[in-house]
Design an enzyme around this catalytic site. Structure first.
Site, mmCIF file in Angstrom:
data_model
loop_
_atom_site.group_PDB
_atom_site.id
_atom_site.type_symbol
_atom_site.label_atom_id
_atom_site.label_comp_id
_atom_site.label_asym_id
_atom_site.label_seq_id
_atom_site.Cartn_x
_atom_site.Cartn_y
_atom_site.Cartn_z
ATOM 1 C CE LYS A 254 5.604 -8.481 16.265
ATOM 2 N NZ LYS A 254 4.690 -9.388 15.330
ATOM 3 N NE ARG B 208 -0.603 -9.473 18.522
ATOM 4 C CZ ARG B 208 -0.015 -9.595 17.243
ATOM 5 N NH1 ARG B 208 0.462 -10.680 16.984
ATOM 6 N NH2 ARG B 208 -0.226 -8.573 16.324
ATOM 7 N NE ARG C 180 2.896 -4.579 7.289
ATOM 8 C CZ ARG C 180 2.975 -5.108 8.543
ATOM 9 N NH1 ARG C 180 3.908 -5.676 8.704
ATOM 10 N NH2 ARG C 180 1.918 -4.794 9.181
ATOM 11 N NE ARG D 191 -0.560 -6.988 7.625
ATOM 12 C CZ ARG D 191 0.110 -7.469 8.671
ATOM 13 N NH1 ARG D 191 1.289 -8.075 8.490
ATOM 14 N NH2 ARG D 191 -0.488 -7.211 9.943
ATOM 15 N NE ARG E 240 -2.567 -3.548 12.889
ATOM 16 C CZ ARG E 240 -1.608 -3.560 11.756
ATOM 17 N NH1 ARG E 240 -0.507 -4.574 11.975
ATOM 18 N NH2 ARG E 240 -1.484 -2.854 10.816
#
Ligand code: AMP
Length: 197
Positions: A14, A89, A128, A134, A145
């Site tokens: 996204k 969210r 990723r 990250r 998450r």
């Protein structure tokens, strides 16, 4: 005026698609995750407040997040529309956003729901993690998450579905294919390039 939300689980792409769609429609892409990560990197008071929360993969408190979004959407470049990525969210944030937009006589034009199978999201997030390092892309952070997405974020789609603004898009394919699907769906609603002219 094009006011969009992009919603999907972590690893749905996204962020990438949000930037592409915002560019196509000439509106700013506003990612609350990017705002928070920027604040952490810059060591601002906001960054200090949210650092540990983000690393755990938990949600930043709603009031704080909604205040950050209100401030960002009050900047001049968001007067002609915006694309929000990662906000709202949960249901409380939908209510905050509604109240803010109603105060301006505005509403969300469309919600892009990016659909990606769970295995595919996890595979993309792990890639990723390896590439970008990250701090919340640990195995626990990812699982946390995704669980929060299913429990708190997926239900907001029901609210927007009842308003008939949701476009469900297949998020599996090449970047260009997926962008093309989103643009076609929005244009079919009379939004974006054609409508702006
Ligand atoms: P994202 O880049 O959208 O995955 O966001 C990264 C992290 O920022 C999330 O795991 C949360 O800790 C925080 N965050 C981003 N957007 C929100 C939001 N709308 N509400 C609460 N926390 C958020």
């Amino acid at each position: 005026m094009t006011r969009l939300l992009i919603v999907g689980p972590q690893g749905s792409g996204k962020g990438t698609q949000g930037v592409r769609i915002a560019e196509t429609f000439g509106i700013p892409a506003v990612s609350t995750g990017d705002v928070f990560r920027g604040a952490v990197a810059a060591g601002t008071p906001l960054g200090e407040q949210v650092k540990a929360i983000i690393e755990a993969g938990d949600l930043v408190p709603d009031e704080l997040t909604s205040a950050v979004v209100r401030e960002r959407l009050s900047q001049p470049d968001a007067a002609s529309g915006f694309l929000l990525d990662g906000y709202p969210r949960n249901v409380a944030q939908v209510m905050h956003l509604d109240e803010f937009l109603e105060g301006r006589g505005e509403a969300i034009d469309s919600v892009i729901e990016l659909e990606v199978p769970r295995d595919e999201s996890i595979a993309r997030l792990s890639r990723r993690a390896a590439e970008q390092g990250r701090s919340d892309d640990t195995e626990e952070g990812i699982a946390n998450r995704l669980a929060i997405y299913e429990r708190e974020t997926a239900p907001i789609l029901d609210i927007y579905r009842a308003r008939d603004v949701v476009e469900r898009i297949d998020g599996v394919g090449s970047l260009d294919e997926i962008t093309g699907r989103i643009v076609a769906a929005l244009e079919a609603r009379g939004l974006g390039r054609g409508a702006a002219a």
